[in-house]
Write a protein that holds these residues in place. Structure first.
Motif, PDB file in Angstrom:
ATOM      1  N   VAL A   1      -5.232  -6.968 -21.399  1.00  0.00           N
ATOM      2  CA  VAL A   1      -5.129  -8.251 -20.714  1.00  0.00           C
ATOM      3  C   VAL A   1      -4.292  -8.034 -19.457  1.00  0.00           C
ATOM      4  O   VAL A   1      -3.182  -7.490 -19.538  1.00  0.00           O
ATOM      5  N   LEU A   2      -4.819  -8.475 -18.311  1.00  0.00           N
ATOM      6  CA  LEU A   2      -4.163  -8.214 -17.030  1.00  0.00           C
ATOM      7  C   LEU A   2      -3.787  -9.519 -16.356  1.00  0.00           C
ATOM      8  O   LEU A   2      -4.597 -10.451 -16.261  1.00  0.00           O
ATOM      9  N   GLN A   3      -2.548  -9.576 -15.843  1.00  0.00           N
ATOM     10  CA  GLN A   3      -2.034 -10.785 -15.216  1.00  0.00           C
ATOM     11  C   GLN A   3      -1.426 -10.480 -13.848  1.00  0.00           C
ATOM     12  O   GLN A   3      -0.761  -9.463 -13.671  1.00  0.00           O
TER      13      GLN A   3
ATOM     14  N   THR B   1       6.404 -11.773 -10.968  1.00  0.00           N
ATOM     15  CA  THR B   1       6.354 -13.052 -10.281  1.00  0.00           C
ATOM     16  C   THR B   1       5.719 -14.098 -11.186  1.00  0.00           C
ATOM     17  O   THR B   1       5.133 -13.772 -12.222  1.00  0.00           O
ATOM     18  N   LEU B   2       5.839 -15.335 -10.773  1.00  0.00           N
ATOM     19  CA  LEU B   2       5.168 -16.422 -11.469  1.00  0.00           C
ATOM     20  C   LEU B   2       3.776 -16.557 -10.878  1.00  0.00           C
ATOM     21  O   LEU B   2       3.577 -17.204  -9.857  1.00  0.00           O
TER      22      LEU B   2
ATOM     23  N   ASP C   1      -4.739 -15.934 -12.971  1.00  0.00           N
ATOM     24  CA  ASP C   1      -3.943 -15.547 -11.797  1.00  0.00           C
ATOM     25  C   ASP C   1      -4.319 -14.170 -11.257  1.00  0.00           C
ATOM     26  O   ASP C   1      -3.841 -13.778 -10.190  1.00  0.00           O
ATOM     27  N   GLN C   2      -5.178 -13.426 -11.952  1.00  0.00           N
ATOM     28  CA  GLN C   2      -5.783 -12.226 -11.386  1.00  0.00           C
ATOM     29  C   GLN C   2      -7.231 -12.482 -10.983  1.00  0.00           C
ATOM     30  O   GLN C   2      -7.732 -11.909 -10.013  1.00  0.00           O
ATOM     31  N   MET C   3      -7.899 -13.379 -11.692  1.00  0.00           N
ATOM     32  CA  MET C   3      -9.266 -13.733 -11.331  1.00  0.00           C
ATOM     33  C   MET C   3      -9.353 -14.255  -9.901  1.00  0.00           C
ATOM     34  O   MET C   3     -10.334 -14.032  -9.197  1.00  0.00           O
TER      35      MET C   3
ATOM     36  N   ARG D   1     -17.213  -4.637   1.122  1.00  0.00           N
ATOM     37  CA  ARG D   1     -16.783  -5.483  -0.001  1.00  0.00           C
ATOM     38  C   ARG D   1     -17.474  -5.049  -1.288  1.00  0.00           C
ATOM     39  O   ARG D   1     -17.895  -5.864  -2.092  1.00  0.00           O
ATOM     40  N   ASN D   2     -17.539  -3.754  -1.480  1.00  0.00           N
ATOM     41  CA  ASN D   2     -18.317  -3.200  -2.592  1.00  0.00           C
ATOM     42  C   ASN D   2     -17.429  -2.471  -3.589  1.00  0.00           C
ATOM     43  O   ASN D   2     -17.265  -2.914  -4.718  1.00  0.00           O
ATOM     44  N   LYS D   3     -16.816  -1.375  -3.195  1.00  0.00           N
ATOM     45  CA  LYS D   3     -15.920  -0.639  -4.079  1.00  0.00           C
ATOM     46  C   LYS D   3     -14.517  -1.221  -3.955  1.00  0.00           C
ATOM     47  O   LYS D   3     -14.006  -1.391  -2.853  1.00  0.00           O
ATOM     48  N   PHE D   4     -13.890  -1.505  -5.103  1.00  0.00           N
ATOM     49  CA  PHE D   4     -12.576  -2.149  -5.069  1.00  0.00           C
ATOM     50  C   PHE D   4     -11.616  -1.503  -6.055  1.00  0.00           C
ATOM     51  O   PHE D   4     -12.027  -0.808  -6.996  1.00  0.00           O
ATOM     52  N   GLN D   5     -10.346  -1.787  -5.833  1.00  0.00           N
ATOM     53  CA  GLN D   5      -9.277  -1.357  -6.734  1.00  0.00           C
ATOM     54  C   GLN D   5      -8.171  -2.400  -6.686  1.00  0.00           C
ATOM     55  O   GLN D   5      -7.756  -2.816  -5.611  1.00  0.00           O
ATOM     56  N   PHE D   6      -7.712  -2.830  -7.856  1.00  0.00           N
ATOM     57  CA  PHE D   6      -6.650  -3.827  -7.949  1.00  0.00           C
ATOM     58  C   PHE D   6      -5.526  -3.334  -8.851  1.00  0.00           C
ATOM     59  O   PHE D   6      -5.783  -2.715  -9.887  1.00  0.00           O
ATOM     60  N   GLY D   7      -4.298  -3.634  -8.440  1.00  0.00           N
ATOM     61  CA  GLY D   7      -3.139  -3.385  -9.284  1.00  0.00           C
ATOM     62  C   GLY D   7      -2.577  -4.712  -9.775  1.00  0.00           C
ATOM     63  O   GLY D   7      -2.557  -5.699  -9.024  1.00  0.00           O
ATOM     64  N   CYS D   8      -2.118  -4.755 -10.992  1.00  0.00           N
ATOM     65  CA  CYS D   8      -1.572  -5.980 -11.581  1.00  0.00           C
ATOM     66  C   CYS D   8      -0.110  -5.777 -11.963  1.00  0.00           C
ATOM     67  O   CYS D   8       0.360  -4.650 -12.101  1.00  0.00           O
ATOM     68  N   GLU D   9       0.579  -6.878 -12.162  1.00  0.00           N
ATOM     69  CA  GLU D   9       1.996  -6.807 -12.522  1.00  0.00           C
ATOM     70  C   GLU D   9       2.212  -6.509 -13.992  1.00  0.00           C
ATOM     71  O   GLU D   9       3.139  -5.773 -14.354  1.00  0.00           O
ATOM     72  N   TYR D  10       1.367  -7.079 -14.840  1.00  0.00           N
ATOM     73  CA  TYR D  10       1.697  -7.141 -16.265  1.00  0.00           C
ATOM     74  C   TYR D  10       0.437  -6.908 -17.090  1.00  0.00           C
ATOM     75  O   TYR D  10      -0.580  -7.569 -16.893  1.00  0.00           O
ATOM     76  N   GLY D  11       0.502  -5.941 -17.990  1.00  0.00           N
ATOM     77  CA  GLY D  11      -0.631  -5.648 -18.859  1.00  0.00           C
ATOM     78  C   GLY D  11      -0.214  -5.659 -20.320  1.00  0.00           C
ATOM     79  O   GLY D  11       0.928  -5.317 -20.664  1.00  0.00           O
TER      80      GLY D  11
END
Length: 495
Positions: A397-399, A204-205, A257-259, A410-420
């Motif tokens: 680098v993650l986008q 995505t953009l 855009d990930q921040m 709101r303590n332990k987290f996990q994120f997936g990104c589109e593009y590395g």
């Protein structure tokens, strides 16, 4: 505010067009110790295309008033879409009855200090009137954008959409408040899905509906947008051919855009005072932050500076007053890593005895205000993206966010990104697909090792922040430069 109305040929009914909040308030003043009325009128236009063809054209309207009554130290609300004198009076009777009934069991005695007198006006910044861009032109642009996304036959699906939303709000009270605010919101979303040999990758953009601004159609630069869509299509193909993200601890550079989602989930929500008070525990969860942490907790490294900034031009959740008339001003939430204040209304501040900001917000006329984050930003630092990459021996680098998960505190987290894209010995290396990372909020922010410069600071946001019972979906804005974090757990696989 006539621009979008002219574009749609819609006209409000005489009942609504002639509704005068001050006149309506005059008939209600004697019904409680203090009364307030918040009028809200919203018109939205969406134009979308899929695979080079029109997909949907939609117009939505909503209008009504929220009545607020203070009686015996208790505040209660009642909303109505019946804006006749009788309809507004019936709603106020409900609010007064609820305030008096609940006052018998109140947990805190509220007064007019929680509803300060305010007078002022606000309007979203815009460089050209909305009526200079017709809906037909926007539809044509979305069709062309969806075509430009398809850079190869391996792109099996493309989507492009734009939304324009106009909001008129007027808040008046028996103590003399009169606040009028007009908002113009622009959202857009562009995506390409590539498929080959059993694999599918979607790019995505800047992530799904993260391109959110307070602006008119002038924010859509046709040439730049179409070029960016072509780049999105090419990156979707890159991901098809890319290896999976490795599983290891390494440094990460989060692009703006990930921040935005990292800020939202691990700073915005845990600092909401109603969560800390426990008001949200049954629905959206608590917070790991304790009342005694304000002024004491080292939330992140000394490079971490976070502001509540309703004044940044164009950011999605800017305003001059919140929905109790509290003037909104820029404040540091975290300075040099130290937690200073939370995100809480005058009511929550009084109950908790801790400082907050003007973020008492309602999503529409049929919802009462609650503590809601607005524009929460990581302030720029002194490092360029190029310097961050150069100072990284092994990293990525993650986008663009693709998925997120965070626990009830709101303590332990996990994120997936589109593009590395990997970093090896201070240089950019190969693209990888399915990149993910995880952490714990305060150790993660304490690993912040570099913050990008003002020139790399970008604004994003979301129209879909959910919270409250009954549920409220509201607009939020987040801005940041690229940021470097050390020694983070990174892993591959579909998220």
């Amino acid at each position: 505010m006539e621009g979008l109305r002219d574009m749609t040929s819609l006209r409000f009914s005489p009942q609504v067009a002639e509704f005068d909040p001050l006149r309506a308030l005059g008939r209600l003043r004697a019904m409680a110790d203090w009364v307030g009325l918040r009028y809200h009128c919203e018109t939205s236009q969406v134009r979308a295309a899929r695979d080079g063809k029109p997909d949907s054209n939609r117009t939505d309207q909503s209008r009504g008033a929220m009545l607020e009554a203070m009686a015996d130290g208790q505040i209660a609300y009642a909303g109505t879409s019946d804006l006749t004198p009788a309809g507004v009076e019936r709603a106020m009777h409900r609010a007064v009855s609820a305030a008096r009934a609940s006052a018998k069991n109140k947990v805190f005695a509220f007064g007019e200090a929680q509803r300060p007198r305010a007078n002022g006006r606000y309007a979203s910044p815009r460089r050209q009137p909305a009526d200079r861009a017709s809906l037909a032109e926007l539809s044509d642009l979305m069709i062309e954008a969806s075509r430009r996304l398809k850079v190869s036959d391996k792109i099996v699906s493309t989507e492009a959409s734009v939304g324009l939303t106009e909001v008129e709000s007027r808040y008046v009270t028996s103590s003399g408040t009169d606040v009028a605010q007009e908002f113009l919101y622009l959202t857009s979303n562009f995506s390409a899905t590539a498929q080959d040999a059993g694999d599918s990758q979607r790019r995505t953009l800047n992530g799904d509906v993260a391109r959110c601004l307070q602006a008119g159609p002038e924010a859509l630069d046709r040439d730049a947008l179409l070029a960016a869509c072509e780049q999105v299509g090419r990156e979707a193909l890159e991901l098809l051919a890319a290896p999976d993200c490795p599983n290891e601890r390494m440094d990460i550079v989060l692009m703006p855009d990930q921040m935005y989602i990292q800020i939202h989930e691990s700073i915005g929500h845990p600092l909401e005072l109603d969560r800390i008070l426990g008001d949200e525990r049954n629905y959206a969860g608590w917070s790991f932050v304790r009342p005694e942490d304000f002024g004491a907790l080292q939330y992140g490294s000394n490079l971490m500076n976070v502001t509540f900034d309703p004044e940044l031009p164009g950011e999605f959740a800017g305003y001059a007053f919140d929905d109790c008339g509290n003037p909104a001003t820029r404040e540091y939430l975290i300075r040099e890593g130290k937690l200073l204040r939370g995100l809480g209304s005058l009511e929550s501040q009084a109950r908790l005895g801790r400082p907050g900001v003007a973020n008492f917000r309602a999503s529409s006329w049929n919802r009462a205000p609650i503590d809601r984050m607005a524009n929460i930003n990581v302030e720029p630092g002194s490092s360029s993206l190029e310097e961050m990459i150069a100072m990284t021996a092994r990293g990525i680098v993650l986008q663009a966010n693709r998925s997120w998960s965070i626990d009830d505190y709101r303590n332990k987290f996990q994120f997936g990104c589109e593009y590395g894209r990997l970093i090896e010995d201070g240089r950019l290396a190969k693209v990888v697909k399915n990149p993910n990372y995880r952490g714990v909020t305060t150790p993660f922010w304490n690993s912040l090792a570099a913050v990008g410069r003002r020139e790399e600071f970008e604004i994003f946001g979301s129209p879909y922040c959910g919270k409250g019972e009954p549920s409220q979906v509201i607009r939020v804005g987040h801005a940041a430069p690229p940021c470097l974090f050390r020694d983070v757990e990174v892993f591959g696989g579909g998220a």
